[in-house]
Motif scaffolding. Sequence first.
Motif, PDB file in Angstrom:
ATOM      1  N   ALA A 328      65.302  -9.692  -7.398  1.00 56.87           N
ATOM      2  CA  ALA A 328      65.957  -9.120  -8.757  1.00 56.87           C
ATOM      3  C   ALA A 328      67.239  -9.259  -8.702  1.00 56.87           C
ATOM      4  O   ALA A 328      67.674  -8.888  -9.797  1.00 56.87           O
ATOM      5  CB  ALA A 328      65.164  -7.651  -8.870  1.00 56.87           C
ATOM      6  N   ARG A 329      67.977  -9.450  -7.743  1.00 60.11           N
ATOM      7  CA  ARG A 329      69.510  -9.768  -7.895  1.00 60.11           C
ATOM      8  C   ARG A 329      69.853 -10.887  -8.769  1.00 60.11           C
ATOM      9  O   ARG A 329      70.962 -10.472  -9.597  1.00 60.11           O
ATOM     10  CB  ARG A 329      69.980 -10.399  -6.494  1.00 60.11           C
ATOM     11  N   LEU A 376      56.879   1.078 -13.502  1.00 58.23           N
ATOM     12  CA  LEU A 376      57.316   2.286 -13.853  1.00 58.23           C
ATOM     13  C   LEU A 376      58.468   2.609 -13.238  1.00 58.23           C
ATOM     14  O   LEU A 376      58.468   2.694 -11.980  1.00 58.23           O
ATOM     15  CB  LEU A 376      56.487   3.387 -13.553  1.00 58.23           C
ATOM     16  N   VAL A 377      59.732   2.655 -13.908  1.00 59.66           N
ATOM     17  CA  VAL A 377      61.071   2.661 -12.948  1.00 59.66           C
ATOM     18  C   VAL A 377      61.632   3.942 -13.066  1.00 59.66           C
ATOM     19  O   VAL A 377      61.902   4.761 -14.148  1.00 59.66           O
ATOM     20  CB  VAL A 377      61.990   1.464 -13.702  1.00 59.66           C
ATOM     21  N   ASP A 378      62.158   4.302 -11.870  1.00 68.44           N
ATOM     22  CA  ASP A 378      62.657   5.721 -11.863  1.00 68.44           C
ATOM     23  C   ASP A 378      64.471   5.506 -12.182  1.00 68.44           C
ATOM     24  O   ASP A 378      65.073   4.912 -11.598  1.00 68.44           O
ATOM     25  CB  ASP A 378      62.724   6.146 -10.467  1.00 68.44           C
ATOM     26  N   GLY A 379      64.451   5.764 -13.432  1.00 62.45           N
ATOM     27  CA  GLY A 379      66.015   5.350 -14.188  1.00 62.45           C
ATOM     28  C   GLY A 379      65.610   4.450 -15.198  1.00 62.45           C
ATOM     29  O   GLY A 379      64.482   3.880 -15.587  1.00 62.45           O
ATOM     30  N   ASP A 380      66.915   3.727 -15.736  1.00 65.16           N
ATOM     31  CA  ASP A 380      66.817   3.020 -16.881  1.00 65.16           C
ATOM     32  C   ASP A 380      67.334   1.636 -16.527  1.00 65.16           C
ATOM     33  O   ASP A 380      68.801   1.591 -16.545  1.00 65.16           O
ATOM     34  CB  ASP A 380      67.544   3.545 -18.147  1.00 65.16           C
ATOM     35  N   PRO A 381      66.567   0.693 -16.243  1.00 70.22           N
ATOM     36  CA  PRO A 381      67.273  -0.722 -15.933  1.00 70.22           C
ATOM     37  C   PRO A 381      68.351  -1.336 -17.173  1.00 70.22           C
ATOM     38  O   PRO A 381      69.020  -2.359 -16.789  1.00 70.22           O
ATOM     39  CB  PRO A 381      66.269  -1.589 -15.603  1.00 70.22           C
ATOM     40  N   CYS A 382      67.781  -0.810 -18.467  1.00 66.23           N
ATOM     41  CA  CYS A 382      68.622  -1.306 -19.355  1.00 66.23           C
ATOM     42  C   CYS A 382      70.087  -0.824 -19.250  1.00 66.23           C
ATOM     43  O   CYS A 382      71.088  -1.176 -19.995  1.00 66.23           O
ATOM     44  CB  CYS A 382      67.957  -0.851 -20.766  1.00 66.23           C
ATOM     45  N   ASP A 384      71.482   0.050 -15.938  1.00 61.57           N
ATOM     46  CA  ASP A 384      72.021  -0.676 -14.819  1.00 61.57           C
ATOM     47  C   ASP A 384      70.792  -1.421 -14.117  1.00 61.57           C
ATOM     48  O   ASP A 384      69.854  -0.975 -13.529  1.00 61.57           O
ATOM     49  CB  ASP A 384      72.460   0.692 -13.808  1.00 61.57           C
ATOM     50  N   VAL A 385      71.039  -2.929 -14.592  1.00 65.56           N
ATOM     51  CA  VAL A 385      69.777  -3.589 -14.011  1.00 65.56           C
ATOM     52  C   VAL A 385      69.856  -3.796 -12.564  1.00 65.56           C
ATOM     53  O   VAL A 385      68.599  -4.075 -12.040  1.00 65.56           O
ATOM     54  CB  VAL A 385      70.077  -4.863 -14.831  1.00 65.56           C
ATOM     55  N   ALA A 386      70.598  -3.308 -11.928  1.00 66.17           N
ATOM     56  CA  ALA A 386      70.760  -3.383 -10.234  1.00 66.17           C
ATOM     57  C   ALA A 386      69.726  -2.372  -9.845  1.00 66.17           C
ATOM     58  O   ALA A 386      69.418  -3.017  -8.595  1.00 66.17           O
ATOM     59  CB  ALA A 386      72.243  -3.193  -9.898  1.00 66.17           C
ATOM     60  N   ILE A 387      69.322  -1.233 -10.505  1.00 63.48           N
ATOM     61  CA  ILE A 387      68.637  -0.386  -9.809  1.00 63.48           C
ATOM     62  C   ILE A 387      66.968  -1.297  -9.434  1.00 63.48           C
ATOM     63  O   ILE A 387      66.298  -0.507  -8.533  1.00 63.48           O
ATOM     64  CB  ILE A 387      68.459   0.713 -10.463  1.00 63.48           C
ATOM     65  N   ARG A 393      62.838   2.797  -6.364  1.00 60.85           N
ATOM     66  CA  ARG A 393      63.255   3.140  -7.664  1.00 60.85           C
ATOM     67  C   ARG A 393      61.958   2.701  -8.475  1.00 60.85           C
ATOM     68  O   ARG A 393      61.801   2.790  -9.567  1.00 60.85           O
ATOM     69  CB  ARG A 393      64.509   2.423  -8.323  1.00 60.85           C
ATOM     70  N   LEU A 394      61.159   1.963  -7.921  1.00 60.78           N
ATOM     71  CA  LEU A 394      59.820   1.479  -8.668  1.00 60.78           C
ATOM     72  C   LEU A 394      58.728   2.498  -8.335  1.00 60.78           C
ATOM     73  O   LEU A 394      58.201   2.440  -7.464  1.00 60.78           O
ATOM     74  CB  LEU A 394      59.283   0.023  -8.191  1.00 60.78           C
TER      75      LEU A 394
END
Length: 411
Positions: A328-329, A376-382, A384-387, A393-394
């Motif tokens: 994902a990096r 389902l992501v804990d947070g918003d990758p839009c 901060d895509v690095a999460i 965080r998944l």
Amino acid sequence: MSATVFTGVRVFDGSGTPPFPAEVRVEGERIVQVAREAAVPREGARIVDGRGGVLMPGLVEAHAHLSWPTSVERFVPGMSLPEQDLVLNTARNARILLDHGFTSAYSAGALDRTVEITLKAAIDAGGMPGPRLVPSSVEREPPIESAMMDPGKVDEHGRGPEAVRAFVKGCAALGAKSLKFLLSGESALKPGASMELLYTEDEARAAGEQARESDVWLTAHAHAAEAVKMGLRHGFRVLYHCTYADEEALDMMEARKDEIFVAPTLGIVQATLDAVPPPHFDVRHMKEDAAIVLERQRRLVPELRRRGVRVLPGGDYGFPFNPNGRNARDLELFVRHLGYTPAEALSAATMLGGQIMGLDGELGMVRKGFLADLLLVDGDPCQDVAILQDKSRLSAIMKDGRFHKSPEGRQ
Ligand SMILES: [Zn+2]
């Protein structure tokens, strides 16, 4: 039929538009309803409260090497393993990619003729965790152990169009779907090699003809402009690197933009720049080459996008200093180096990912009728895509409508 309803989520649907509040219903292996700011029927469904997290399509790795030994769970100081270890380690890497949100992988070559084909069959049959896989066959012999990163030898199939034809036919008969040719060499490994062509025009033509006949896809390692053009002339579907593509190559790519995919493979480039190897490895040359490649990619990729060419993340993970599981990096690197917004990088890894997997209209988006490969992501990758690089965080990972990872507390 099993059903799942996601409530309390914001949906990133893969198109690149911002996440929106919605409910999503999955039945069997497919998404059957996406209700924007509305409710879906709950009958017979397991309800998953996303608690404000983002529900998005599973990620697609466009340049996967599941049989390359090193992963975030295991360091292997070379590129080869004893046969049985290689097989088990490849299966383990498949599980690792899925654990990190990659529900699909497009292979860029294996260290064994059949390991990915056998693995894919085991995954598809159920009971073996791993991504949806477009499997490849061996393209080159396992590299020697002494070097930190070694190219190995160019394939075993000999020279001449007939030998190439036989190789393609043989791999197809084994069940490989994507066959990779090193149309150019690799300067990171041998100075100047990226500018060398490793195949003749007749050989590349034979590969293209036989691939069409055998119904397999061709994938090219192509740095040199002439290697990119050779691939384009003979129907290669996926072009990796394309570092030295010139104006003519760009025009040819644009003309075939609806048929081809490009992955610049930034992961390996950044890892080379960041690597702090043991003192007895002299990697100055590799680092110099990586700096040149990165500089060219920073100019090339925006131009490819401007011309409508599909560019995907996917970064040659599996080398000792660029482990499987860190995949994902690449999304962060697209944002950092190539001018992508996080949402654009996510769209490339999902919507375009579905297309490179050969499942356009069925995979890579959160839309009615699509396969339920979901994160389902804990947070918003839009934001901060690095999460996405942090697997904790998944909160949930679903493939084909089944949870690989269940939401916390709801096992
Ligand atoms: Zn590769």
